[in-house]
Design a protein around this motif. Sequence first.
Motif, PDB file in Angstrom:
ATOM      1  N   LEU A  88      14.157   8.944  10.882  1.00  0.00           N
ATOM      2  CA  LEU A  88      14.035   9.935   9.800  1.00  0.00           C
ATOM      3  C   LEU A  88      14.382   9.348   8.424  1.00  0.00           C
ATOM      4  N   VAL A  89      13.419   9.386   7.524  1.00  0.00           N
ATOM      5  CA  VAL A  89      13.613   8.930   6.141  1.00  0.00           C
ATOM      6  C   VAL A  89      13.184  10.086   5.237  1.00  0.00           C
ATOM      7  N   GLU A  90      14.040  10.468   4.294  1.00  0.00           N
ATOM      8  CA  GLU A  90      13.662  11.598   3.429  1.00  0.00           C
ATOM      9  C   GLU A  90      12.800  11.094   2.274  1.00  0.00           C
ATOM     10  N   THR A  91      11.522  11.437   2.334  1.00  0.00           N
ATOM     11  CA  THR A  91      10.513  11.042   1.328  1.00  0.00           C
ATOM     12  C   THR A  91       9.588  12.253   1.170  1.00  0.00           C
ATOM     13  N   GLU A  92       8.359  12.004   0.737  1.00  0.00           N
ATOM     14  CA  GLU A  92       7.376  13.100   0.710  1.00  0.00           C
ATOM     15  C   GLU A  92       6.740  13.328   2.085  1.00  0.00           C
ATOM     16  N   ASN A 131       1.711  -3.180   4.721  1.00  0.00           N
ATOM     17  CA  ASN A 131       0.870  -2.029   5.070  1.00  0.00           C
ATOM     18  C   ASN A 131       1.792  -0.833   5.290  1.00  0.00           C
ATOM     19  N   ASN A 132       1.988  -0.076   4.213  1.00  0.00           N
ATOM     20  CA  ASN A 132       2.946   1.034   4.258  1.00  0.00           C
ATOM     21  C   ASN A 132       2.267   2.398   4.243  1.00  0.00           C
ATOM     22  N   ALA A 133       1.113   2.509   3.571  1.00  0.00           N
ATOM     23  CA  ALA A 133       0.455   3.822   3.429  1.00  0.00           C
ATOM     24  C   ALA A 133       0.280   4.450   4.808  1.00  0.00           C
ATOM     25  N   LEU A 155      -6.332   2.947  -4.848  1.00  0.00           N
ATOM     26  CA  LEU A 155      -6.657   2.516  -3.479  1.00  0.00           C
ATOM     27  C   LEU A 155      -6.635   3.706  -2.534  1.00  0.00           C
ATOM     28  N   ASP A 156      -7.720   3.820  -1.766  1.00  0.00           N
ATOM     29  CA  ASP A 156      -7.738   4.749  -0.637  1.00  0.00           C
ATOM     30  C   ASP A 156      -8.055   3.914   0.600  1.00  0.00           C
ATOM     31  N   VAL A 157      -7.069   3.715   1.454  1.00  0.00           N
ATOM     32  CA  VAL A 157      -7.256   2.801   2.591  1.00  0.00           C
ATOM     33  C   VAL A 157      -8.202   3.368   3.654  1.00  0.00           C
ATOM     34  N   ALA A 183      -2.551   3.079  -4.321  1.00  0.00           N
ATOM     35  CA  ALA A 183      -2.477   4.402  -3.698  1.00  0.00           C
ATOM     36  C   ALA A 183      -3.541   5.254  -4.377  1.00  0.00           C
ATOM     37  N   ARG A 184      -3.687   6.498  -3.912  1.00  0.00           N
ATOM     38  CA  ARG A 184      -4.719   7.352  -4.513  1.00  0.00           C
ATOM     39  C   ARG A 184      -4.251   7.921  -5.849  1.00  0.00           C
ATOM     40  N   ARG A 185      -2.951   8.224  -5.978  1.00  0.00           N
ATOM     41  CA  ARG A 185      -2.456   8.832  -7.234  1.00  0.00           C
ATOM     42  C   ARG A 185      -2.080   7.724  -8.221  1.00  0.00           C
ATOM     43  N   LEU A 186      -3.103   7.297  -8.987  1.00  0.00           N
ATOM     44  CA  LEU A 186      -2.905   6.166  -9.894  1.00  0.00           C
ATOM     45  C   LEU A 186      -1.888   6.487 -10.987  1.00  0.00           C
ATOM     46  N   THR A 213       0.855  -1.197   0.000  1.00  0.00           N
ATOM     47  CA  THR A 213       0.000   0.000   0.000  1.00  0.00           C
ATOM     48  C   THR A 213       0.890   1.246   0.000  1.00  0.00           C
ATOM     49  N   GLY A 214       0.389   2.308  -0.631  1.00  0.00           N
ATOM     50  CA  GLY A 214       1.164   3.544  -0.676  1.00  0.00           C
ATOM     51  C   GLY A 214       2.430   3.411  -1.501  1.00  0.00           C
ATOM     52  N   GLY A 215       2.293   2.799  -2.694  1.00  0.00           N
ATOM     53  CA  GLY A 215       3.472   2.579  -3.542  1.00  0.00           C
ATOM     54  C   GLY A 215       3.802   3.727  -4.471  1.00  0.00           C
ATOM     55  N   SER A 216       3.106   4.856  -4.341  1.00  0.00           N
ATOM     56  CA  SER A 216       3.305   5.950  -5.301  1.00  0.00           C
ATOM     57  C   SER A 216       4.438   6.892  -4.914  1.00  0.00           C
ATOM     58  N   ALA A 217       5.047   6.697  -3.746  1.00  0.00           N
ATOM     59  CA  ALA A 217       6.119   7.605  -3.307  1.00  0.00           C
ATOM     60  C   ALA A 217       6.933   6.924  -2.207  1.00  0.00           C
ATOM     61  N   GLY A 218       8.088   7.515  -1.915  1.00  0.00           N
ATOM     62  CA  GLY A 218       8.862   7.198  -0.722  1.00  0.00           C
ATOM     63  C   GLY A 218       9.158   5.724  -0.480  1.00  0.00           C
ATOM     64  N   ILE A 219       8.901   5.290   0.734  1.00  0.00           N
ATOM     65  CA  ILE A 219       9.226   3.921   1.163  1.00  0.00           C
ATOM     66  C   ILE A 219       8.444   2.904   0.334  1.00  0.00           C
ATOM     67  N   GLY A 220       7.178   3.204   0.059  1.00  0.00           N
ATOM     68  CA  GLY A 220       6.347   2.269  -0.708  1.00  0.00           C
ATOM     69  C   GLY A 220       6.872   2.093  -2.117  1.00  0.00           C
ATOM     70  N   GLY A 237      -0.560  13.324  18.007  1.00  0.00           N
ATOM     71  CA  GLY A 237      -1.493  12.586  17.156  1.00  0.00           C
ATOM     72  C   GLY A 237      -0.797  11.483  16.376  1.00  0.00           C
ATOM     73  N   TYR A 238       0.347  11.805  15.810  1.00  0.00           N
ATOM     74  CA  TYR A 238       1.082  10.813  15.009  1.00  0.00           C
ATOM     75  C   TYR A 238       1.614   9.699  15.900  1.00  0.00           C
ATOM     76  N   THR A 239       2.229  10.070  17.044  1.00  0.00           N
ATOM     77  CA  THR A 239       2.785   9.029  17.915  1.00  0.00           C
ATOM     78  C   THR A 239       1.666   8.164  18.496  1.00  0.00           C
TER      79      THR A 239
HETATM   80  P1  NAP Z   1       5.355   9.438   1.570  1.00  0.00           P
HETATM   81  O1  NAP Z   1       6.517   9.616   0.681  1.00  0.00           O
HETATM   82  O2  NAP Z   1       4.478  10.608   1.869  1.00  0.00           O
HETATM   83  O3  NAP Z   1       4.467   8.221   1.033  1.00  0.00           O
HETATM   84  C1  NAP Z   1       3.220   7.909   1.606  1.00  0.00           C
HETATM   85  C2  NAP Z   1       2.471   6.957   0.699  1.00  0.00           C
HETATM   86  O4  NAP Z   1       1.199   6.659   1.310  1.00  0.00           O
HETATM   87  C3  NAP Z   1       2.194   7.556  -0.659  1.00  0.00           C
HETATM   88  O5  NAP Z   1       2.404   6.586  -1.649  1.00  0.00           O
HETATM   89  C4  NAP Z   1       0.713   7.932  -0.586  1.00  0.00           C
HETATM   90  O6  NAP Z   1       0.131   7.807  -1.880  1.00  0.00           O
HETATM   91  C5  NAP Z   1       0.192   6.830   0.326  1.00  0.00           C
HETATM   92  N1  NAP Z   1      -1.092   7.195   0.923  1.00  0.00           N
HETATM   93  C6  NAP Z   1      -1.379   8.288   1.665  1.00  0.00           C
HETATM   94  N2  NAP Z   1      -2.690   8.284   1.986  1.00  0.00           N
HETATM   95  C7  NAP Z   1      -3.225   7.163   1.427  1.00  0.00           C
HETATM   96  C8  NAP Z   1      -4.529   6.612   1.410  1.00  0.00           C
HETATM   97  N3  NAP Z   1      -5.559   7.202   2.031  1.00  0.00           N
HETATM   98  N4  NAP Z   1      -4.726   5.433   0.747  1.00  0.00           N
HETATM   99  C9  NAP Z   1      -3.699   4.836   0.118  1.00  0.00           C
HETATM  100  N5  NAP Z   1      -2.443   5.308   0.093  1.00  0.00           N
HETATM  101  C10 NAP Z   1      -2.215   6.465   0.756  1.00  0.00           C
HETATM  102  O7  NAP Z   1       5.839   8.917   3.025  1.00  0.00           O
HETATM  103  P2  NAP Z   1       6.803   7.707   3.468  1.00  0.00           P
HETATM  104  O8  NAP Z   1       7.851   8.291   4.313  1.00  0.00           O
HETATM  105  O9  NAP Z   1       7.171   6.861   2.320  1.00  0.00           O
HETATM  106  O10 NAP Z   1       5.791   6.949   4.437  1.00  0.00           O
HETATM  107  C11 NAP Z   1       5.478   5.571   4.305  1.00  0.00           C
HETATM  108  C12 NAP Z   1       5.232   5.010   5.697  1.00  0.00           C
HETATM  109  O11 NAP Z   1       6.426   5.140   6.477  1.00  0.00           O
HETATM  110  C13 NAP Z   1       4.134   5.719   6.492  1.00  0.00           C
HETATM  111  O12 NAP Z   1       3.366   4.740   7.175  1.00  0.00           O
HETATM  112  C14 NAP Z   1       4.909   6.574   7.481  1.00  0.00           C
HETATM  113  O13 NAP Z   1       4.185   6.812   8.655  1.00  0.00           O
HETATM  114  C15 NAP Z   1       6.102   5.667   7.734  1.00  0.00           C
HETATM  115  N6  NAP Z   1       7.288   6.346   8.277  1.00  0.00           N
HETATM  116  C16 NAP Z   1       7.923   7.348   7.593  1.00  0.00           C
HETATM  117  C17 NAP Z   1       9.026   7.947   8.154  1.00  0.00           C
HETATM  118  C18 NAP Z   1       9.771   9.071   7.474  1.00  0.00           C
HETATM  119  O14 NAP Z   1      10.583   9.747   8.130  1.00  0.00           O
HETATM  120  N7  NAP Z   1       9.571   9.297   6.194  1.00  0.00           N
HETATM  121  C19 NAP Z   1       9.490   7.549   9.410  1.00  0.00           C
HETATM  122  C20 NAP Z   1       8.834   6.530  10.068  1.00  0.00           C
HETATM  123  C21 NAP Z   1       7.742   5.925   9.501  1.00  0.00           C
HETATM  124  P3  NAP Z   1      -1.072   8.723  -2.468  1.00  0.00           P
HETATM  125  O15 NAP Z   1      -0.852  10.095  -1.937  1.00  0.00           O
HETATM  126  O16 NAP Z   1      -0.869   8.582  -3.949  1.00  0.00           O
HETATM  127  O17 NAP Z   1      -2.319   8.063  -1.956  1.00  0.00           O
END
Ligand code: NAP
Length: 251
Positions: A181-185, A82-84, A53-55, A32-35, A7-14, A148-150
Amino acid sequence: MKTAIVTGGSAGIGEATVRRLHHDGFRVITGARRLDKLEHITGPLDHATALSLDVTDPDSIDRFVADAVAAAGDDGIAVLVNNAGAALGLESVAEAREDLWQRMFELNVMGVLRMTKALLPQLIASGDGHILNVGSIAGFETYPGGGGYTASKHALRAVTRTLRIELLGKPVRVTEVAPGLVETEFSLVRFEQDAKRAKGVYSGMQPLTGEDIADCIAWAVTRPAHVNIDEILVRPRAQATATAVYREPTS
Ligand code: NAP
């Protein structure tokens, strides 16, 4: 061929996980939402499918799961990543925006619950299923403005630990990968596309990359079936806690 859902494969870790699991020989189905972004990633890859997909939307999950089951065919579905997820805002509890807290719980907790419930029969039927939840150090610690996040990532961790116990005796492994800390969106989303503020989160230090976390995910899901990696807590060398971050002085 083993099939993994990400899930959430459109950016970052996914996105990095889609590429890495594909490279490691999995059929990957991602949502993900951005097909358009998803299709750009899966387009050049054999055995990779992009689905809307919108989870946070149960109907969207129903459609996604039906299409994913059809795409996987007789191979079935063995892995669910489950990454989104997202962090929204940095207000104190006193100033908390309830709309943002609700969105984080819908996405980070209820979304994982719904995806897991919907796919659990497939994972069990595969004979070697695996649920890998992307948590966070925010599931282990708290920090000012992160209430809220924690809280949502602590809740996700509790769900993951519960699943590990409830699935004992069933052929399904349960893992949490919890990054620092992971540099993504991620920070762009947190700060509503304020690029300067987002960049500041990683200033003077080397954060992890999506690929670093995909490496942990791929390692956990490619261990032999009897090996359950319960948790991987992974941070940059320059980060000791959520708030203890070493930054090189800027000239
Ligand atoms: P990201 O670059 O913002 O990616 C988030 C992904 O989740 C995007 O592909 C987004 O796609 C998807 N998403 C958001 N809302 C969604 C929805 N309602 N339904 C389906 N997909 C959805 O962030 P990331 O850093 O890769 O985050 C991935 C995971 O790692 C998250 O669970 C985050 O909490 C966790 N994490 C991140 C960090 C960090 O520092 N970056 C640290 C610890 C944990 P769309 O917008 O296209 O839907």
